[in-house]
Design a protein around this motif. Structure first.
Motif, PDB file in Angstrom:
ATOM      1  N   THR A 283      -6.021  -9.185  -4.402  1.00 11.85           N
ATOM      2  CA  THR A 283      -5.715  -7.788  -4.107  1.00 11.85           C
ATOM      3  C   THR A 283      -6.471  -7.331  -2.862  1.00 11.85           C
ATOM      4  O   THR A 283      -7.501  -7.908  -2.495  1.00 11.85           O
ATOM      5  CB  THR A 283      -6.096  -6.871  -5.286  1.00 11.85           C
ATOM      6  OG1 THR A 283      -7.496  -6.983  -5.534  1.00 11.85           O
ATOM      7  CG2 THR A 283      -5.314  -7.241  -6.538  1.00 11.85           C
ATOM      8  N   ALA A 284      -5.948  -6.284  -2.238  1.00 11.70           N
ATOM      9  CA  ALA A 284      -6.602  -5.690  -1.064  1.00 11.70           C
ATOM     10  C   ALA A 284      -6.232  -4.220  -0.978  1.00 11.70           C
ATOM     11  O   ALA A 284      -5.072  -3.850  -1.183  1.00 11.70           O
ATOM     12  CB  ALA A 284      -6.187  -6.411   0.215  1.00 11.70           C
ATOM     13  N   ASP A 285      -7.204  -3.391  -0.693  1.00 13.15           N
ATOM     14  CA  ASP A 285      -6.996  -1.962  -0.495  1.00 13.15           C
ATOM     15  C   ASP A 285      -6.615  -1.733   0.971  1.00 13.15           C
ATOM     16  O   ASP A 285      -7.440  -1.932   1.871  1.00 13.15           O
ATOM     17  CB  ASP A 285      -8.296  -1.213  -0.835  1.00 13.15           C
ATOM     18  CG  ASP A 285      -8.172   0.299  -0.670  1.00 13.15           C
ATOM     19  OD1 ASP A 285      -7.165   0.767  -0.097  1.00 13.15           O
ATOM     20  OD2 ASP A 285      -9.099   1.008  -1.084  1.00 13.15           O
ATOM     21  N   PRO A 286      -5.377  -1.308   1.239  1.00  9.09           N
ATOM     22  CA  PRO A 286      -4.944  -1.145   2.631  1.00  9.09           C
ATOM     23  C   PRO A 286      -5.575   0.045   3.336  1.00  9.09           C
ATOM     24  O   PRO A 286      -5.422   0.197   4.549  1.00  9.09           O
ATOM     25  CB  PRO A 286      -3.429  -0.966   2.509  1.00  9.09           C
ATOM     26  CG  PRO A 286      -3.238  -0.371   1.150  1.00  9.09           C
ATOM     27  CD  PRO A 286      -4.297  -0.980   0.284  1.00  9.09           C
ATOM     28  N   PHE A 287      -6.296   0.887   2.578  1.00  3.90           N
ATOM     29  CA  PHE A 287      -6.905   2.074   3.167  1.00  3.90           C
ATOM     30  C   PHE A 287      -8.410   1.924   3.383  1.00  3.90           C
ATOM     31  O   PHE A 287      -9.045   2.784   3.989  1.00  3.90           O
ATOM     32  CB  PHE A 287      -6.638   3.289   2.276  1.00  3.90           C
ATOM     33  CG  PHE A 287      -5.185   3.517   1.999  1.00  3.90           C
ATOM     34  CD1 PHE A 287      -4.332   3.985   2.985  1.00  3.90           C
ATOM     35  CD2 PHE A 287      -4.656   3.244   0.740  1.00  3.90           C
ATOM     36  CE1 PHE A 287      -2.984   4.181   2.740  1.00  3.90           C
ATOM     37  CE2 PHE A 287      -3.312   3.445   0.479  1.00  3.90           C
ATOM     38  CZ  PHE A 287      -2.471   3.914   1.480  1.00  3.90           C
ATOM     39  N   ALA A 288      -8.987   0.838   2.889  1.00  3.37           N
ATOM     40  CA  ALA A 288     -10.429   0.624   3.018  1.00  3.37           C
ATOM     41  C   ALA A 288     -10.790   0.179   4.435  1.00  3.37           C
ATOM     42  O   ALA A 288      -9.955  -0.370   5.165  1.00  3.37           O
ATOM     43  CB  ALA A 288     -10.899  -0.426   2.012  1.00  3.37           C
TER      44      ALA A 288
END
Length: 350
Positions: A159-164
């Motif tokens: 998973t990856a947070d696109p806003f971080a």
């Protein structure tokens, strides 16, 4: 498997209904990114698919065709692997901010992340450093996620947070962290020392007798580095070693590395960007070496586009990037395969 029911064609109403949410997401992302580029003062361009040369990278393969001239004579043409050559000619012509949703083609590629025909989003800023294009990439990816309302990208258990805030990692740092290899010690004068890298990679990857420095580099990258990138947040992998510069310029203060970067999310490569090379003779040298190696490996080589090389000498300082648009839509829509987010999958497949 034998006995399995054949999958219905993509155009069957039931299957299309299953795919339609992903295609609606594609439309939303397309609109959001066009709006971003308009805000930034970019011009959308459309460049030709048929090219004299499809690109001159050793491991990229292009479909070929012939055109018939009015006098009946024939000329070989290739389907482009990227719009890069044409876009840089437009930079030489005086355009300063351009982008294109380009249909591109690559032979020998098919899988959950690869199609033989796909969409590449490519853009260029004249007079801008390559970290400006890195910033663009971060914004573009966040805008795509906003357009679909997804909060987290997910692919194959990652998973990856696109806003971080993205992770910034040099290639040399990644090789040290994930493979215990001092990569820059194997580079001198812009050339890779094959034996030095082979010794450093011993026990980490399988090294064949005919592997070049670049082959060994790619094996370590694919097996030890890429799967660790874009975990929890985006990773920008930058300062590629100069033997892997491609169409990027070498850093003025460290000739062992080039102004090249790639962006990853969930271990998936999304974008490949350059501080663009404007030295036509150096570009000719790199292309010639790549085509010599391509001939040795694959028994074919593509011609050099002399018009492109002339444009390289005339174009302004610039930075640019190619982003896999279908891959971005896949992550932003929650799809698990790239063929789910294209309107018409490959013609010979179900």
């Amino acid at each position: 498997m034998a006995g399995d029911k054949p999958m219905s064609p993509f155009w069957s109403p039931g299957r299309h209904l299953d795919r339609r949410p992903f295609l609606q997401a594609r439309g939303a992302v397309t609109g959001a990114l066009r709006a971003f580029f308009a805000e930034q003062g970019f011009m959308e361009v459309e460049t030709s698919v048929l090219q004299v040369s499809p690109g001159n990278e050793t491991h990229l393969h292009a479909p070929r065709t012939e055109i018939m001239r009015p006098d009946g004579s024939r000329a070989r043409r290739y389907l482009r692997t990227s719009p890069e050559f044409a876009c840089k000619k437009l930079l030489a012509a005086g355009e300063t901010r351009i982008f294109e949703f380009a249909r591109v083609f690559r032979d020998r590629e098919r899988g959950d992340l690869h199609l033989p025909e796909f969409t590449m989003l490519e853009w260029y800023r004249a007079g801008a450093p390559y970290d400006a294009i890195m910033t663009d990439c971060v914004v573009v990816i966040a805008r795509a996620a906003q357009a679909t309302g997804i909060g987290t990208f997910s692919f194959r258990g990652r998973t990856a947070d696109p806003f971080a805030e993205p992770e910034l990692l040099t290639v040399a740092g990644a090789f040290e962290r994930f493979a215990g290899i001092d990569l820059l010690s194997t580079i001198s004068g812009g050339e890779g020392n094959r034996d030095a890298l082979a010794a450093a990679a011993r026990g980490k990857v399988r090294v064949a007798e005919d592997d070049t420095w670049s082959d060994i580099f790619s094996k370590v990258l694919v097996e030890h580095v890429e799967p660790r990138l874009g975990q929890g947040r985006l990773t920008i992998l930058f300062e590629y070693p100069s033997p892997e510069a491609a169409l990027a310029r070498v850093k003025a203060d460290d000739p062992r590395v080039a102004e090249r970067f790639e962006v990853y999310a969930c271990g998936v490569e999304l974008a490949n960007g350059f501080g663009e090379l404007t030295d036509a003779e150096e570009q000719r040298k790199r292309f010639t070496e790549s085509m010599t190696e391509k001939q040795r490996r694959y028994g074919e080589a593509y011609p050099l586009d002399e018009d492109f090389l002339a444009a390289v000498a005339a174009m302004p300082e610039a930075s640019g990037v190619a982003l896999g648009f279908d891959r971005l839509v896949m992550l932003a829509s929650g799809a698990t395969r790239i063929d789910q987010v294209v309107w018409t999958p490959p013609a010979d497949e179900r």
